[in-house]
Design a protein around this motif. Sequence first.
Motif, PDB file in Angstrom:
ATOM      1  N   MET A   1       0.840  -1.180   0.000  1.00  0.00           N
ATOM      2  CA  MET A   1       0.000   0.000   0.000  1.00  0.00           C
ATOM      3  C   MET A   1       0.886   1.245   0.000  1.00  0.00           C
ATOM      4  SD  MET A   1      -3.059  -1.140   0.023  1.00  0.00           S
ATOM      5  CE  MET A   1      -4.510  -0.823   0.961  1.00  0.00           C
ATOM      6  N   THR A   2       0.356   2.271  -0.547  1.00  0.00           N
ATOM      7  CA  THR A   2       1.072   3.541  -0.582  1.00  0.00           C
ATOM      8  C   THR A   2       0.711   4.352   0.652  1.00  0.00           C
ATOM      9  OG1 THR A   2      -0.698   4.648  -1.747  1.00  0.00           O
ATOM     10  CG2 THR A   2       0.939   3.531  -3.096  1.00  0.00           C
ATOM     11  N   PRO A   3       1.431   5.449   0.896  1.00  0.00           N
ATOM     12  CA  PRO A   3       1.106   6.274   2.062  1.00  0.00           C
ATOM     13  C   PRO A   3      -0.358   6.724   2.092  1.00  0.00           C
ATOM     14  CG  PRO A   3       3.202   6.958   1.135  1.00  0.00           C
ATOM     15  CD  PRO A   3       2.623   5.919   0.208  1.00  0.00           C
ATOM     16  N   ARG A   4      -0.960   6.901   0.953  1.00  0.00           N
ATOM     17  CA  ARG A   4      -2.363   7.305   0.907  1.00  0.00           C
ATOM     18  C   ARG A   4      -3.303   6.128   1.136  1.00  0.00           C
ATOM     19  NH1 ARG A   4      -3.207  11.290  -4.202  1.00  0.00           N
ATOM     20  NH2 ARG A   4      -2.366  13.134  -3.231  1.00  0.00           N
ATOM     21  N   GLY A   5      -2.753   4.925   1.214  1.00  0.00           N
ATOM     22  CA  GLY A   5      -3.579   3.755   1.442  1.00  0.00           C
ATOM     23  C   GLY A   5      -4.120   3.125   0.172  1.00  0.00           C
ATOM     24  N   GLN A   6      -3.703   3.625  -0.970  1.00  0.00           N
ATOM     25  CA  GLN A   6      -4.156   3.065  -2.240  1.00  0.00           C
ATOM     26  C   GLN A   6      -3.111   2.095  -2.781  1.00  0.00           C
ATOM     27  OE1 GLN A   6      -4.645   6.628  -4.607  1.00  0.00           O
ATOM     28  NE2 GLN A   6      -6.862   6.433  -4.468  1.00  0.00           N
ATOM     29  N   ALA A   7      -3.552   0.906  -3.129  1.00  0.00           N
ATOM     30  CA  ALA A   7      -2.649  -0.032  -3.781  1.00  0.00           C
ATOM     31  C   ALA A   7      -2.333   0.518  -5.168  1.00  0.00           C
ATOM     32  CB  ALA A   7      -3.290  -1.401  -3.890  1.00  0.00           C
ATOM     33  N   PRO A   8      -1.092   0.419  -5.602  1.00  0.00           N
ATOM     34  CA  PRO A   8      -0.763   0.943  -6.930  1.00  0.00           C
ATOM     35  C   PRO A   8      -1.414   0.105  -8.030  1.00  0.00           C
ATOM     36  CG  PRO A   8       1.152  -0.134  -5.955  1.00  0.00           C
ATOM     37  CD  PRO A   8       0.071  -0.119  -4.910  1.00  0.00           C
ATOM     38  N   VAL A   9      -1.714   0.745  -9.137  1.00  0.00           N
ATOM     39  CA  VAL A   9      -2.129   0.050 -10.341  1.00  0.00           C
ATOM     40  C   VAL A   9      -0.879  -0.645 -10.865  1.00  0.00           C
ATOM     41  CG1 VAL A   9      -2.967   0.329 -12.702  1.00  0.00           C
ATOM     42  CG2 VAL A   9      -3.905   1.755 -10.856  1.00  0.00           C
ATOM     43  N   ARG A  10      -0.968  -1.927 -11.143  1.00  0.00           N
ATOM     44  CA  ARG A  10       0.193  -2.678 -11.644  1.00  0.00           C
ATOM     45  C   ARG A  10       0.011  -2.960 -13.126  1.00  0.00           C
ATOM     46  NH1 ARG A  10       1.890  -7.558  -8.718  1.00  0.00           N
ATOM     47  NH2 ARG A  10       3.796  -7.083  -9.832  1.00  0.00           N
ATOM     48  N   ALA A  11       1.059  -2.676 -13.869  1.00  0.00           N
ATOM     49  CA  ALA A  11       1.032  -2.881 -15.310  1.00  0.00           C
ATOM     50  C   ALA A  11       2.397  -3.391 -15.754  1.00  0.00           C
ATOM     51  CB  ALA A  11       0.673  -1.584 -16.028  1.00  0.00           C
ATOM     52  N   ALA A  12       2.461  -3.830 -17.001  1.00  0.00           N
ATOM     53  CA  ALA A  12       3.726  -4.340 -17.531  1.00  0.00           C
ATOM     54  C   ALA A  12       3.746  -4.147 -19.045  1.00  0.00           C
ATOM     55  CB  ALA A  12       3.894  -5.812 -17.185  1.00  0.00           C
ATOM     56  N   GLY A  13       4.951  -4.046 -19.578  1.00  0.00           N
ATOM     57  CA  GLY A  13       5.107  -3.864 -21.008  1.00  0.00           C
ATOM     58  C   GLY A  13       6.508  -4.194 -21.462  1.00  0.00           C
ATOM     59  N   CYS A  14       6.744  -3.967 -22.745  1.00  0.00           N
ATOM     60  CA  CYS A  14       8.045  -4.299 -23.333  1.00  0.00           C
ATOM     61  C   CYS A  14       8.535  -3.182 -24.239  1.00  0.00           C
ATOM     62  CB  CYS A  14       7.937  -5.561 -24.183  1.00  0.00           C
ATOM     63  SG  CYS A  14       7.631  -7.069 -23.259  1.00  0.00           S
ATOM     64  N   VAL A  15       9.845  -3.041 -24.269  1.00  0.00           N
ATOM     65  CA  VAL A  15      10.490  -2.303 -25.345  1.00  0.00           C
ATOM     66  C   VAL A  15      10.704  -3.353 -26.426  1.00  0.00           C
ATOM     67  CG1 VAL A  15      12.528  -1.015 -26.083  1.00  0.00           C
ATOM     68  CG2 VAL A  15      11.564  -0.634 -23.795  1.00  0.00           C
ATOM     69  N   LEU A  16       9.768  -3.376 -27.370  1.00  0.00           N
ATOM     70  CA  LEU A  16       9.779  -4.372 -28.447  1.00  0.00           C
ATOM     71  C   LEU A  16      10.728  -3.884 -29.537  1.00  0.00           C
ATOM     72  CD1 LEU A  16       8.385  -7.003 -29.423  1.00  0.00           C
ATOM     73  CD2 LEU A  16       6.729  -5.521 -30.612  1.00  0.00           C
ATOM     74  N   TRP A  17      11.585  -4.798 -30.003  1.00  0.00           N
ATOM     75  CA  TRP A  17      12.587  -4.398 -30.985  1.00  0.00           C
ATOM     76  C   TRP A  17      12.782  -5.483 -32.022  1.00  0.00           C
ATOM     77  CZ3 TRP A  17      17.301  -6.990 -31.609  1.00  0.00           C
ATOM     78  CH2 TRP A  17      17.588  -7.969 -30.636  1.00  0.00           C
ATOM     79  N   ARG A  18      13.392  -5.088 -33.113  1.00  0.00           N
ATOM     80  CA  ARG A  18      13.776  -6.025 -34.185  1.00  0.00           C
ATOM     81  C   ARG A  18      14.953  -5.418 -34.928  1.00  0.00           C
ATOM     82  NH1 ARG A  18       8.819  -5.095 -38.550  1.00  0.00           N
ATOM     83  NH2 ARG A  18       9.573  -3.077 -39.321  1.00  0.00           N
ATOM     84  N   ARG A  19      15.572  -6.227 -35.751  1.00  0.00           N
ATOM     85  CA  ARG A  19      16.660  -5.764 -36.623  1.00  0.00           C
ATOM     86  C   ARG A  19      16.070  -5.387 -37.972  1.00  0.00           C
ATOM     87  NH1 ARG A  19      21.402  -4.646 -34.038  1.00  0.00           N
ATOM     88  NH2 ARG A  19      21.738  -6.185 -32.427  1.00  0.00           N
ATOM     89  N   SER A  20      16.504  -4.262 -38.512  1.00  0.00           N
ATOM     90  CA  SER A  20      16.081  -3.866 -39.850  1.00  0.00           C
ATOM     91  C   SER A  20      16.872  -4.698 -40.867  1.00  0.00           C
ATOM     92  CB  SER A  20      16.328  -2.373 -40.065  1.00  0.00           C
ATOM     93  OG  SER A  20      17.712  -2.105 -40.021  1.00  0.00           O
ATOM     94  N   ARG A  21      16.527  -4.579 -42.111  1.00  0.00           N
ATOM     95  CA  ARG A  21      17.222  -5.341 -43.162  1.00  0.00           C
ATOM     96  C   ARG A  21      18.709  -5.029 -43.214  1.00  0.00           C
ATOM     97  NH1 ARG A  21      12.449  -5.004 -47.457  1.00  0.00           N
ATOM     98  NH2 ARG A  21      11.317  -6.801 -46.658  1.00  0.00           N
ATOM     99  N   ASP A  22      19.078  -3.786 -42.844  1.00  0.00           N
ATOM    100  CA  ASP A  22      20.496  -3.417 -42.868  1.00  0.00           C
ATOM    101  C   ASP A  22      21.201  -3.712 -41.539  1.00  0.00           C
ATOM    102  OD1 ASP A  22      19.651  -1.418 -41.156  1.00  0.00           O
ATOM    103  OD2 ASP A  22      20.197   0.235 -42.481  1.00  0.00           O
ATOM    104  N   GLY A  23      20.486  -4.369 -40.610  1.00  0.00           N
ATOM    105  CA  GLY A  23      21.093  -4.760 -39.341  1.00  0.00           C
ATOM    106  C   GLY A  23      20.930  -3.756 -38.218  1.00  0.00           C
ATOM    107  N   GLY A  24      20.339  -2.609 -38.514  1.00  0.00           N
ATOM    108  CA  GLY A  24      20.113  -1.609 -37.478  1.00  0.00           C
ATOM    109  C   GLY A  24      18.957  -1.997 -36.569  1.00  0.00           C
ATOM    110  N   LEU A  25      18.834  -1.288 -35.474  1.00  0.00           N
ATOM    111  CA  LEU A  25      17.752  -1.542 -34.528  1.00  0.00           C
ATOM    112  C   LEU A  25      16.510  -0.753 -34.891  1.00  0.00           C
ATOM    113  CD1 LEU A  25      19.480  -1.315 -31.042  1.00  0.00           C
ATOM    114  CD2 LEU A  25      18.532  -3.348 -32.127  1.00  0.00           C
ATOM    115  N   GLU A  26      15.355  -1.380 -34.693  1.00  0.00           N
ATOM    116  CA  GLU A  26      14.076  -0.703 -34.812  1.00  0.00           C
ATOM    117  C   GLU A  26      13.298  -0.942 -33.528  1.00  0.00           C
ATOM    118  OE1 GLU A  26      13.065  -0.646 -39.520  1.00  0.00           O
ATOM    119  OE2 GLU A  26      12.520  -2.457 -38.430  1.00  0.00           O
ATOM    120  N   ILE A  27      12.721   0.119 -33.003  1.00  0.00           N
ATOM    121  CA  ILE A  27      11.942   0.072 -31.774  1.00  0.00           C
ATOM    122  C   ILE A  27      10.471   0.257 -32.137  1.00  0.00           C
ATOM    123  CG2 ILE A  27      11.567   1.142 -29.504  1.00  0.00           C
ATOM    124  CD1 ILE A  27      14.415  -0.022 -29.908  1.00  0.00           C
ATOM    125  N   CYS A  28       9.615  -0.549 -31.533  1.00  0.00           N
ATOM    126  CA  CYS A  28       8.186  -0.477 -31.804  1.00  0.00           C
ATOM    127  C   CYS A  28       7.506   0.452 -30.798  1.00  0.00           C
ATOM    128  CB  CYS A  28       7.568  -1.871 -31.703  1.00  0.00           C
ATOM    129  SG  CYS A  28       5.795  -1.879 -31.952  1.00  0.00           S
TER     130      CYS A  28
END
Length: 139
Positions: A1-28
């Motif tokens: 619980m937080t000091p205000r007594g509210q449980a935090p909203v819990r979430a999750a995600g990703c930094v999704l990535w791939r290699r481009s045709r030339d080998g560089g990075l691409e971020i989604c």
Amino acid sequence: MTPRGQAPVRAAGCVLWRRSRDGGLEICLVHRPRYDDWSYPKGKLKRGETPLEAALREVLEETGHHCVPGAALPTARYTVNGRPKVVSYWAAEATDGAFVPGDEVDRLAWLSPAAAHNRLTRPGDRIQLTAFLNTVPTT
């Protein structure tokens, strides 16, 4: 619980990535019309779901892509409508899939790291991108 007594909203995600045709990075990045913002694919945990399970589910739901999770990235902590929110992140390499626009996410962009850095709506999201770039495989 937080000091205000509210449980935090819990979430999750990703930094999704791939290699481009030339080998560089691409971020989604995804565009959410409800908030008119550009961010990483992410969402709230469902009951009984681990943060990593939620992150992988959200990537598939929002981008249409399957992915392989990698390194854990810094957790984001901020307040939304007066309530604390905690978002766990992972790097994740995209494997296969195809994006289909929907109500929650209407656009998707594969961007160079510099372009992704500039497009992110929330400046705090750049922390995960920087951490990702320090852990990404070089080959």
